[in-house]
Design an enzyme around this catalytic site. Structure first.
Site, PDB file in Angstrom:
ATOM      1  CE  LYS A   1      -3.029  -2.450  -0.549  1.00 44.46           C
ATOM      2  NZ  LYS A   1      -3.792  -2.482  -1.802  1.00 44.46           N
TER       3      LYS A   1
ATOM      4  CD  GLN B   1      -6.403   9.274 -15.048  1.00 50.65           C
ATOM      5  OE1 GLN B   1      -7.008   8.631 -14.202  1.00 50.65           O
ATOM      6  NE2 GLN B   1      -6.713   9.206 -16.334  1.00 50.65           N
TER       7      GLN B   1
ATOM      8  CG  HIS C   1      -8.223   3.948  -2.574  1.00 55.24           C
ATOM      9  ND1 HIS C   1      -7.404   3.224  -3.407  1.00 55.24           N
ATOM     10  CD2 HIS C   1      -8.922   3.029  -1.871  1.00 55.24           C
ATOM     11  CE1 HIS C   1      -7.603   1.940  -3.226  1.00 55.24           C
ATOM     12  NE2 HIS C   1      -8.519   1.788  -2.299  1.00 55.24           N
TER      13      HIS C   1
ATOM     14  CE1 TYR D   1      -7.968  -1.011 -18.543  1.00 54.54           C
ATOM     15  CE2 TYR D   1      -6.888   0.492 -17.003  1.00 54.54           C
ATOM     16  CZ  TYR D   1      -7.658   0.283 -18.126  1.00 54.54           C
ATOM     17  OH  TYR D   1      -8.103   1.345 -18.864  1.00 54.54           O
TER      18      TYR D   1
ATOM     19  CD  GLN E   1     -10.888  -0.764  -6.452  1.00 53.18           C
ATOM     20  OE1 GLN E   1     -11.037  -1.142  -5.291  1.00 53.18           O
ATOM     21  NE2 GLN E   1      -9.743  -0.282  -6.890  1.00 53.18           N
TER      22      GLN E   1
END
Length: 277
Positions: free
Chosen positions: A121, A139, A147, A184, A208
């Site tokens: 993370k 983005q 998050h 991806y 998600q």
């Protein structure tokens, strides 16, 4: 001074309640290293676009490819290790489960994988760094920043105080989601000729959302059943899940449903079916 001493005593008491198995592990003795990284991350988010304003965007194709492939393998490793050691060989169910603090080889391997998940993370914060260096500022949304900002701390808390039992469900499903997500991103980094393989982009957002719905349902057991698992952790899971369900759902609506409706209206207009008011 008395107030400061009281806070210090409370902090020392809280740290003494931590899982002894992770004492002395890198970045686990106290939350301060994690908090410092989080602070640096916010500074980067604030200052990065200004620093890059008059600079050319960096391509970073090879860096991104290596980074994403690395996270695919790390996420895949975390998922398989946690799933099999916990749910297949560890006897942990999807019901209410207390933390097993024993030093069995299987438990220690689970905690060690949990630590790797925590480190993953921190590494994922580089997503934002690469967006800024490539001047993909759109983005770096509120959802993206929140998050990446909050996850390391939440996972540190889980690993420090409740490394097992009910906590295990989150890294299991999250590692699986991120395995596909970075696959991806890896394909996307390989260039335009691989765009035809990226038709499943919108399904990642659905994945998600499903992830957080499942985490919410799983953790909600703790609000009604007492199995010895720390009750405060239940509220962390529930509040966090509800927050991200709402944010990811809003993103999905804005990114896909509204855009689809707009395209349909544009197509109808071009065919002469929409009248000008």
């Amino acid at each position: 001074m008395d107030a400061f001493k009281a806070i210090q005593n409370e902090y020392n008491y809280s740290m003494s309640m931590g899982d002894p198995r992770v004492n002395g592990w890198f970045m686990m003795s106290s939350p301060w290293p994690c908090l410092m990284i989080m602070l640096m991350y916010l500074i980067l988010v604030k200052m990065g676009p200004t620093i890059m304003k008059n600079r050319k965007p960096l391509e970073l194709k090879n860096v991104l490819l290596s980074y994403n492939i690395g996270l695919v393998f790390l996420s895949g490793y975390c998922f398989t290790q946690i799933f099999f050691r916990a749910y297949v060989f560890g006897g942990i169910s999807f019901g209410c489960e207390a933390v097993d603090y024993s030093d069995s080889p299987n438990n220690l391997a689970l905690v060690g994988t949990g630590w790797l998940f925590y480190i993953s993370k921190l590494l994922e914060m580089l997503d934002t760094v690469f967006f800024i260096l490539r001047k993909k500022f759109s983005q770096v949304s509120f959802l993206h920043v929140l998050h990446h900002f909050i996850m390391p701390l939440l996972i540190w808390i889980g690993l420090k105080f409740a490394a097992g039992g009910m906590t295990i469900f989150f890294p299991t499903i999250n590692s699986l989601v991120h395995f596909f997500m970075y696959a991806y991103y890896g394909l996307s980094a390989m260039g335009p000729k691989y765009q035809k393989y990226l038709w499943w982009k919108k399904y990642m957002t659905k994945f998600q959302i499903i992830q957080f719905v499942l985490i919410l349902l799983h953790s909600s057991q703790l609000l009604f059943i007492d199995c010895g698992f720390p009750r405060p952790m239940a509220w962390i899971f529930v509040i966090g899940s509800v927050t991200f369900i709402l944010l990811f759902s809003n993103f999905y609506i804005q990114a896909y449903l509204k855009n689809t409706n707009k395209k349909q209206l544009d197509n109808r207009a071009s065919n002469g079916h929409v009248k000008e008011e």
